[in-house]
Design a protein around this motif. Structure first.
Motif, PDB file in Angstrom:
ATOM      1  N   SER A  77       0.716  -1.242   0.014  1.00  0.00           N
ATOM      2  CA  SER A  77      -0.105  -0.087  -0.132  1.00  0.00           C
ATOM      3  C   SER A  77       0.949   1.421   0.093  1.00  0.00           C
ATOM      4  CB  SER A  77      -1.062   0.140   1.179  1.00  0.00           C
ATOM      5  OG  SER A  77      -0.259   0.093   2.350  1.00  0.00           O
ATOM      6  N   ASP A  78       0.349   2.426  -0.127  1.00  0.00           N
ATOM      7  CA  ASP A  78       0.951   3.624  -0.008  1.00  0.00           C
ATOM      8  C   ASP A  78       1.429   4.065   1.437  1.00  0.00           C
ATOM      9  OD1 ASP A  78       0.809   3.747  -2.821  1.00  0.00           O
ATOM     10  OD2 ASP A  78      -1.094   4.881  -2.612  1.00  0.00           O
ATOM     11  N   LEU A  79       0.700   3.432   2.538  1.00  0.00           N
ATOM     12  CA  LEU A  79       0.656   3.591   3.679  1.00  0.00           C
ATOM     13  C   LEU A  79       2.263   3.204   4.215  1.00  0.00           C
ATOM     14  CD1 LEU A  79      -0.327   4.524   6.858  1.00  0.00           C
ATOM     15  CD2 LEU A  79      -1.117   2.025   6.986  1.00  0.00           C
ATOM     16  N   THR A  80       2.823   4.187   4.933  1.00  0.00           N
ATOM     17  CA  THR A  80       4.324   3.995   5.517  1.00  0.00           C
ATOM     18  C   THR A  80       4.236   3.735   7.103  1.00  0.00           C
ATOM     19  OG1 THR A  80       5.360   5.383   4.286  1.00  0.00           O
ATOM     20  CG2 THR A  80       6.536   5.100   6.210  1.00  0.00           C
ATOM     21  N   LEU A  81       4.410   2.620   7.584  1.00  0.00           N
ATOM     22  CA  LEU A  81       4.166   2.105   8.957  1.00  0.00           C
ATOM     23  C   LEU A  81       4.824   2.749   9.785  1.00  0.00           C
ATOM     24  CD1 LEU A  81       3.754  -1.680   8.141  1.00  0.00           C
ATOM     25  CD2 LEU A  81       1.779  -0.221   8.370  1.00  0.00           C
ATOM     26  N   THR A  82       4.482   3.137  11.097  1.00  0.00           N
ATOM     27  CA  THR A  82       5.250   3.451  11.989  1.00  0.00           C
ATOM     28  C   THR A  82       5.913   2.355  12.828  1.00  0.00           C
ATOM     29  OG1 THR A  82       3.283   3.419  13.746  1.00  0.00           O
ATOM     30  CG2 THR A  82       3.524   5.330  12.392  1.00  0.00           C
ATOM     31  N   ARG A  83       6.898   2.579  13.525  1.00  0.00           N
ATOM     32  CA  ARG A  83       7.379   1.497  14.182  1.00  0.00           C
ATOM     33  C   ARG A  83       6.675   0.858  15.224  1.00  0.00           C
ATOM     34  NH1 ARG A  83      12.484   0.287  15.623  1.00  0.00           N
ATOM     35  NH2 ARG A  83      13.296   1.179  13.562  1.00  0.00           N
ATOM     36  N   GLU A 198      -8.611   3.542   4.077  1.00  0.00           N
ATOM     37  CA  GLU A 198      -7.591   3.698   3.059  1.00  0.00           C
ATOM     38  C   GLU A 198      -6.961   2.402   2.807  1.00  0.00           C
ATOM     39  OE1 GLU A 198      -7.873   6.184   1.007  1.00  0.00           O
ATOM     40  OE2 GLU A 198      -9.309   7.198   2.490  1.00  0.00           O
ATOM     41  N   ILE A 199      -6.768   1.493   3.735  1.00  0.00           N
ATOM     42  CA  ILE A 199      -6.061   0.226   3.480  1.00  0.00           C
ATOM     43  C   ILE A 199      -7.089  -1.002   3.852  1.00  0.00           C
ATOM     44  CG2 ILE A 199      -3.825   1.312   3.961  1.00  0.00           C
ATOM     45  CD1 ILE A 199      -4.052   0.102   6.730  1.00  0.00           C
ATOM     46  N   VAL A 200      -6.642  -1.994   3.327  1.00  0.00           N
ATOM     47  CA  VAL A 200      -7.271  -3.352   3.669  1.00  0.00           C
ATOM     48  C   VAL A 200      -6.296  -4.232   4.068  1.00  0.00           C
ATOM     49  CG1 VAL A 200      -8.321  -5.437   2.598  1.00  0.00           C
ATOM     50  CG2 VAL A 200      -9.228  -3.057   2.123  1.00  0.00           C
ATOM     51  N   ILE A 201      -6.306  -4.933   5.244  1.00  0.00           N
ATOM     52  CA  ILE A 201      -5.413  -5.989   5.716  1.00  0.00           C
ATOM     53  C   ILE A 201      -5.963  -7.208   5.818  1.00  0.00           C
ATOM     54  CG2 ILE A 201      -3.970  -6.455   7.782  1.00  0.00           C
ATOM     55  CD1 ILE A 201      -3.950  -3.606   8.630  1.00  0.00           C
ATOM     56  N   LYS A 202      -5.267  -8.103   4.857  1.00  0.00           N
ATOM     57  CA  LYS A 202      -5.742  -9.464   4.812  1.00  0.00           C
ATOM     58  C   LYS A 202      -4.609 -10.486   5.023  1.00  0.00           C
ATOM     59  CE  LYS A 202     -10.178  -8.781   3.302  1.00  0.00           C
ATOM     60  NZ  LYS A 202     -11.335  -9.335   4.093  1.00  0.00           N
ATOM     61  N   PRO A 203      -4.954 -11.767   5.598  1.00  0.00           N
ATOM     62  CA  PRO A 203      -3.892 -12.834   5.594  1.00  0.00           C
ATOM     63  C   PRO A 203      -3.655 -13.113   4.140  1.00  0.00           C
ATOM     64  CG  PRO A 203      -6.076 -13.749   6.188  1.00  0.00           C
ATOM     65  CD  PRO A 203      -6.154 -12.070   6.042  1.00  0.00           C
ATOM     66  N   GLU A 204      -2.433 -13.569   3.821  1.00  0.00           N
ATOM     67  CA  GLU A 204      -1.839 -14.012   2.502  1.00  0.00           C
ATOM     68  C   GLU A 204      -2.379 -15.510   2.181  1.00  0.00           C
ATOM     69  OE1 GLU A 204       2.235 -14.668   2.004  1.00  0.00           O
ATOM     70  OE2 GLU A 204       2.543 -15.635   3.878  1.00  0.00           O
ATOM     71  N   PRO A 208       1.172 -17.308   6.350  1.00  0.00           N
ATOM     72  CA  PRO A 208       0.721 -16.971   7.860  1.00  0.00           C
ATOM     73  C   PRO A 208       0.719 -15.347   8.164  1.00  0.00           C
ATOM     74  CG  PRO A 208       2.892 -17.575   8.066  1.00  0.00           C
ATOM     75  CD  PRO A 208       2.504 -17.855   6.710  1.00  0.00           C
ATOM     76  N   ALA A 209       1.397 -14.707   6.713  1.00  0.00           N
ATOM     77  CA  ALA A 209       1.747 -13.291   7.014  1.00  0.00           C
ATOM     78  C   ALA A 209       0.383 -12.665   6.498  1.00  0.00           C
ATOM     79  CB  ALA A 209       2.955 -12.818   5.972  1.00  0.00           C
ATOM     80  N   PHE A 210       0.591 -11.193   7.278  1.00  0.00           N
ATOM     81  CA  PHE A 210      -0.355 -10.051   6.833  1.00  0.00           C
ATOM     82  C   PHE A 210       0.160  -9.419   5.252  1.00  0.00           C
ATOM     83  CE2 PHE A 210      -0.989  -9.875  11.476  1.00  0.00           C
ATOM     84  CZ  PHE A 210      -2.175 -10.167  11.515  1.00  0.00           C
ATOM     85  N   VAL A 211      -1.022  -8.982   4.762  1.00  0.00           N
ATOM     86  CA  VAL A 211      -0.651  -8.421   3.369  1.00  0.00           C
ATOM     87  C   VAL A 211      -1.750  -6.872   3.415  1.00  0.00           C
ATOM     88  CG1 VAL A 211      -1.045  -8.464   0.955  1.00  0.00           C
ATOM     89  CG2 VAL A 211      -0.208 -10.224   2.225  1.00  0.00           C
ATOM     90  N   ILE A 212      -0.815  -5.844   3.567  1.00  0.00           N
ATOM     91  CA  ILE A 212      -1.704  -4.353   3.432  1.00  0.00           C
ATOM     92  C   ILE A 212      -1.683  -3.849   2.200  1.00  0.00           C
ATOM     93  CG2 ILE A 212      -1.510  -2.325   4.473  1.00  0.00           C
ATOM     94  CD1 ILE A 212       0.373  -3.371   6.637  1.00  0.00           C
ATOM     95  N   GLN A 213      -2.864  -3.664   1.459  1.00  0.00           N
ATOM     96  CA  GLN A 213      -3.059  -3.126   0.278  1.00  0.00           C
ATOM     97  C   GLN A 213      -3.867  -1.993   0.342  1.00  0.00           C
ATOM     98  OE1 GLN A 213      -4.553  -6.663  -2.430  1.00  0.00           O
ATOM     99  NE2 GLN A 213      -4.938  -7.434  -0.259  1.00  0.00           N
ATOM    100  N   ASN A 214      -3.673  -1.008  -0.607  1.00  0.00           N
ATOM    101  CA  ASN A 214      -4.761   0.052  -0.627  1.00  0.00           C
ATOM    102  C   ASN A 214      -6.241  -0.521  -0.952  1.00  0.00           C
ATOM    103  OD1 ASN A 214      -2.564   1.917  -0.445  1.00  0.00           O
ATOM    104  ND2 ASN A 214      -2.163   1.887  -2.786  1.00  0.00           N
ATOM    105  N   THR A 215      -6.948   0.509  -0.313  1.00  0.00           N
ATOM    106  CA  THR A 215      -8.536  -0.202  -0.552  1.00  0.00           C
ATOM    107  C   THR A 215      -8.871  -0.079  -1.976  1.00  0.00           C
ATOM    108  OG1 THR A 215      -9.125   0.550   1.755  1.00  0.00           O
ATOM    109  CG2 THR A 215     -10.714   0.281   0.227  1.00  0.00           C
ATOM    110  N   SER A 216      -8.541   0.959  -2.672  1.00  0.00           N
ATOM    111  CA  SER A 216      -8.846   1.006  -4.198  1.00  0.00           C
ATOM    112  C   SER A 216      -8.431  -0.039  -5.009  1.00  0.00           C
ATOM    113  CB  SER A 216      -8.409   2.513  -4.699  1.00  0.00           C
ATOM    114  OG  SER A 216      -6.979   2.497  -4.375  1.00  0.00           O
ATOM    115  N   SER A 217      -7.017  -0.451  -4.771  1.00  0.00           N
ATOM    116  CA  SER A 217      -6.525  -1.308  -5.452  1.00  0.00           C
ATOM    117  C   SER A 217      -7.078  -2.953  -5.167  1.00  0.00           C
ATOM    118  CB  SER A 217      -5.029  -1.435  -4.990  1.00  0.00           C
ATOM    119  OG  SER A 217      -4.449  -2.571  -5.944  1.00  0.00           O
ATOM    120  N   TYR A 218      -7.372  -3.036  -4.021  1.00  0.00           N
ATOM    121  CA  TYR A 218      -8.497  -4.321  -3.523  1.00  0.00           C
ATOM    122  C   TYR A 218      -9.646  -4.533  -4.295  1.00  0.00           C
ATOM    123  CZ  TYR A 218     -10.631  -7.582  -0.406  1.00  0.00           C
ATOM    124  OH  TYR A 218     -11.495  -8.290   0.037  1.00  0.00           O
TER     125      TYR A 218
END
Length: 422
Positions: A77-83, A198-204, A208-218
């Motif tokens: 996604s376009d989101l920059t994750l914080t620590r 603005e984002i969608v978080i889904k399991p791959e 077992p990993a998370f996938v963060i996508q832009n809502t528009s792209s999803y």
């Protein structure tokens, strides 16, 4: 301190006159205090074997270039994750944050169900847990869950025990400080990620990993699949109420034909239904498409839909016939066993080669009427033809044709089985 010191009743566990198994009652009471101790992070009442620390999932950086910034998280996604957000997501899908407040209503509901199970245990005079489980397995498969509870007063020891448990739960004082397994920044990150539209978080998919996508792209990727008229059909309205009527008619016919009894009919007739939901799981183990989007696996969640229980009913009678087919393969392990059995017979002839194929969009490519006829022939070979083949085929057609679902405010119908039903 030993668990026996927490037991409020002066009961001699060594006696054999106790109606329930002494060890079972002792275990149940210890179980209650253990769960409360774990919930509020207070001292455990007895020593437990220390668990080995779980290894954190770590994915190679070479899987998808430029999408992995931390362990077990794909951020496309376009989101920059914080620590704090990185630390939170890196804990994994199965991580459960500590509840800061006790839901007393939910807890009491679970406790009431616990009491009911014990009273049922005593009512059927079971001497062991194994016998009780065997008795439960003998109950009919297609039945609405019973709410009947044996009356109080049948066993004074059991009544006294349950009253003591309820009293201890009612008087239990939660500690002022609850040890949280998340830091303050991680708690704030959890709220921010949950409220970020603005984002969608889904399991791959298959991982077992998370996938963060832009809502528009999803949504765009999902609509590319849904716009395929060979697989899906867009509707102007929600057809779920119509499906309820059709299922009711089929179930009523089976009841009148004597294929099912009234309790099975009550179970199959839809009540309190909801529309199926469509979503996709990103395939991070495959290359992206020409536009840079992740490939996805479509899933239709039919939990609570009108055809959920009817599908379960049909599957119950079709499954045994499928296993009789020569081409039946259970899973990957079954394939390996098959290959080993071939190898045990000696080397293959020079003109024979083993190979595998992967069919793309296999189910949409299969004529549905041929599949239904194959099921009909298999059902006709049953030694005991009840329910009748005709009624089961009608149920099968209904499950295939009434596969309606909702996505992003629109209604669709699946014209094939090229989806996973959850």
């Amino acid at each position: 301190m030993s668990p026996e010191n927490f037991f409020p009743l002066k009961v001699d566990f060594s006696t054999t006159t106790f109606p329930l198994s002494a060890e079972l009652v002792k275990y149940i009471y210890i179980y209650i205090y253990t769960k409360l101790s774990e919930l509020y992070q207070v001292d455990i009442i007895w020593k437990r074997k220390r668990k080995r620390p779980r290894k954190k999932f770590c994915r190679s950086q070479d899987s998808i270039d430029g999408t992995i910034g931390i362990s077990g998280v794909f951020n496309v996604s376009d989101l920059t994750l914080t620590r704090a957000e990185e630390n939170l997501l890196s804990k994994g899908i199965k991580f459960c944050p500590t509840p800061l407040h006790l839901d007393k209503l939910s807890f009491q509901r679970d406790l009431d169900e616990f009491k009911r199970r014990l009273r049922l245990f005593e009512f059927f005079n079971a001497n062991s847990v194994n016998e009780y489980e065997e008795l439960s397995m003998e109950t009919p498969r297609f039945r609405n869950k019973s709410t009947w509870t044996p009356r109080e007063g049948r066993d004074k020891f059991l009544d006294c025990f349950l009253e003591a448990v309820q009293r201890d739960v009612d008087t239990f004082q939660s500690p002022k400080y609850v040890k949280d397994n998340l830091s303050k920044d991680e708690r704030k990150a959890l709220t921010n990620l949950r409220n970020n539209k603005e984002i969608v978080i889904k399991p791959e998919d298959k991982g077992p990993a998370f996938v963060i996508q832009n809502t528009s792209s999803y949504i765009h990727t999902a609509m590319l699949d849904l716009n395929n008229n060979n697989v899906y059909q867009k509707n102007d309205y929600d057809k779920t109420p119509e499906t309820v009527e059709k299922v009711t008619l089929v179930v009523t016919k089976m009841l009148s034909d004597g294929d099912i009894d009234e309790k099975t009919a009550d179970y199959l007739v839809p009540s309190d239904v909801k529309t199926s939901r469509y979503y996709t799981l990103p395939k991070t183990h495959k290359d992206t498409d020409v536009n840079g989007h992740l490939k996805t696996r479509p899933v239709i969640s039919g939990c609570g839909s009108p055809i959920e229980r009817l599908s379960e009913f049909v599957d119950f009678y079709i499954n045994p016939e499928i296993k009789k087919l020569d081409s039946f393969v259970k899973d990957s392990k079954d394939v390996l066993k098959l290959i080993n059995s071939i190898n045990d017979k000696g080397p293959l002839p020079p003109n024979v080669a083993m190979f595998t194929i992967d069919v793309k969009a296999m189910y949409p490519s299969m004529p549905q009427h041929l599949g239904i006829e194959g099921v009909r022939r298999a059902l006709d070979n049953r030694s005991f033809k009840k329910p009748s083949t005709g009624n089961l085929i009608e149920c099968l057609k209904l499950c295939l044709n009434e596969n309606h679902f909702e996505f992003n405010g629109g209604w669709f119908t699946s014209n094939s089985r090229d989806v996973d039903r959850a």
